[in-house]
Design an enzyme around this catalytic site. Structure first.
Site, short mmCIF file in Angstrom:
data_model
loop_
_atom_site.label_atom_id
_atom_site.label_comp_id
_atom_site.label_asym_id
_atom_site.label_seq_id
_atom_site.Cartn_x
_atom_site.Cartn_y
_atom_site.Cartn_z
N LYS A 213 105.06 97.17 -31.81
CA LYS A 213 105.43 95.76 -31.88
C LYS A 213 104.92 95.01 -30.65
O LYS A 213 104.26 93.97 -30.77
CB LYS A 213 106.94 95.61 -31.99
CG LYS A 213 107.40 94.16 -32.17
CD LYS A 213 108.87 93.98 -31.86
CE LYS A 213 109.05 93.78 -30.38
NZ LYS A 213 110.42 93.34 -30.01
N ASP A 231 109.47 92.54 -35.92
CA ASP A 231 110.73 92.54 -35.19
C ASP A 231 111.88 92.44 -36.19
O ASP A 231 111.66 92.58 -37.41
CB ASP A 231 110.77 91.40 -34.18
CG ASP A 231 110.77 90.03 -34.82
OD1 ASP A 231 110.65 89.94 -36.07
OD2 ASP A 231 110.89 89.02 -34.10
#
Length: 342
Positions: A213, A231
């Site tokens: 991420k 997320d």
């Protein structure tokens, strides 16, 4: 002669009483029929007991209608279940078309979508993204000015006194673990990459505290390399929209990447995250104020009344400041306040 006639009269007189006695002998059997009637009266209780035996079967037909009513009531739910079986599931092609239309409408809704972390270079973006774990971008943006003033380069941050850095980043939470990650990645940049942030995912994920991420955030916004940022907001929305049913971020990224061209990945991530923070909240989605509600298969999970839903909107959609202290020029909302300013 006279004696003969006398004898004859006497015999006649004697015979008369005999004739009178005959009816008496007939009268004697008269009581017998009375006695027979008594003997006939004794079986009289038998026919009375018969109606009692007949009364017992009469209760049987009364009990029979009850099971009939129960059997007729069971088939009633069957017609209601039939319409459910007639609904056809959405095909993969239809889902892809709907997903791409959602992306187009999000682009019209958020033409100013951007990363909501303040940064001036790749190193600052990398540090800010690591700090954003388990806190808001607003809190990170309020904290990083003092942090970058004290440690502007990887070399400076790698040589920091841990206790001093912990005190600076304390507002972001988990400050001890984050200090360890920041000092570790800074040392790795200094020792392995000449103090520069690498521009490849396989290099970025070798740094302490950096996963896919964080790497995709840095690549997409500091190097222009397309990437999907999964997320909590992104994962929640794409599951609500039925783009995927996966929970693992890597699998979510793969499923969504197969739907959109690579050139859309970075901006798609910003648009979805923007929508999740402003309208499609985790606990109370503002369904009644959502412009893409007709395309959402999860419509109705949140507030559907338009007036009540509008009160749930956040940031610039709700007339409030955004999360960046230094937002892009095209951002329509007000800048966020500095730490301690409100």
């Amino acid at each position: 002669m006279a004696s003969k006639s006398g004898t004859g009269s006497t015999t006649g007189a004697e015979l008369e009483p005999e004739a009178k006695l005959k009816p008496k002998s007939k009268a004697t059997p008269a009581p017998e029929p009375k006695g027979k009637s008594k003997s006939k009266a004794t079986p009289a209780p038998e026919p009375k007991s018969k109606p009692k035996s007949k009364a017992t079967p009469t209760s049987e037909p009364k009990g029979k209608p009850k099971p009939k009513a129960a059997t007729t009531a069971k088939p009633e739910p069957e017609p209601k279940a039939k319409p459910k079986s007639t609904a056809k599931p959405e095909s993969h092609l239809a889902m892809v078309r709907r997903a791409r239309r959602i992306n187009r409408e999000l682009a019209e809704l958020y033409p100013y979508a951007h990363p909501e972390l303040d940064f001036r270079n790749a190193f600052e973006l990398l540090v800010a993204t690591v700090l954003s774990a388990q806190t808001t971008d607003l809190r990170v943006n309020q904290t990083t000015p003092a942090l970058f003033a004290a440690y502007p380069t990887p070399e400076d941050m790698a040589a920091a006194v841990p206790e001093e850095m912990e005190e600076i980043i304390r507002p972001t939470g988990f400050f001890r673990a984050k200090t360890k990650s920041l000092m570790g990645l800074s040392a790795a940049l200094r020792d392995n990459f000449d103090g520069e942030v690498p521009g490849r995912l396989e290099d970025l994920v070798t740094l302490p505290g950096v996963g896919r991420k964080t790497a995709n955030v840095v690549l997409g916004n500091a190097f222009g390399v397309p990437g999907i940022t999964v997320d909590t907001h992104f994962g929640r929305l794409v599951r609500r929209w039925k783009w995927t049913d996966q929970e693992d971020p890597v699998k979510v990224e793969a499923d969504v990447a197969a739907i959109f061209p690579k050139s859309e990945w970075t901006m798609l991530s910003h648009r979805v995250v923007f929508h999740g923070r402003r309208i499609c909240h985790a606990r109370k989605p503002a369904c009644g104020a959502c412009p893409i509600a007709p395309l959402c298969p999860s419509y109705g999970e949140g507030e559907t009344d338009p007036e009540k839903a509008r009160k749930l909107l956040k940031y610039e959609m709700g007339g409030r400041p955004g999360q960046r202290l230094s937002p892009p020029p095209d951002y329509p909302g007000a800048p966020a306040p500095a730490l301690g300013a409100g």
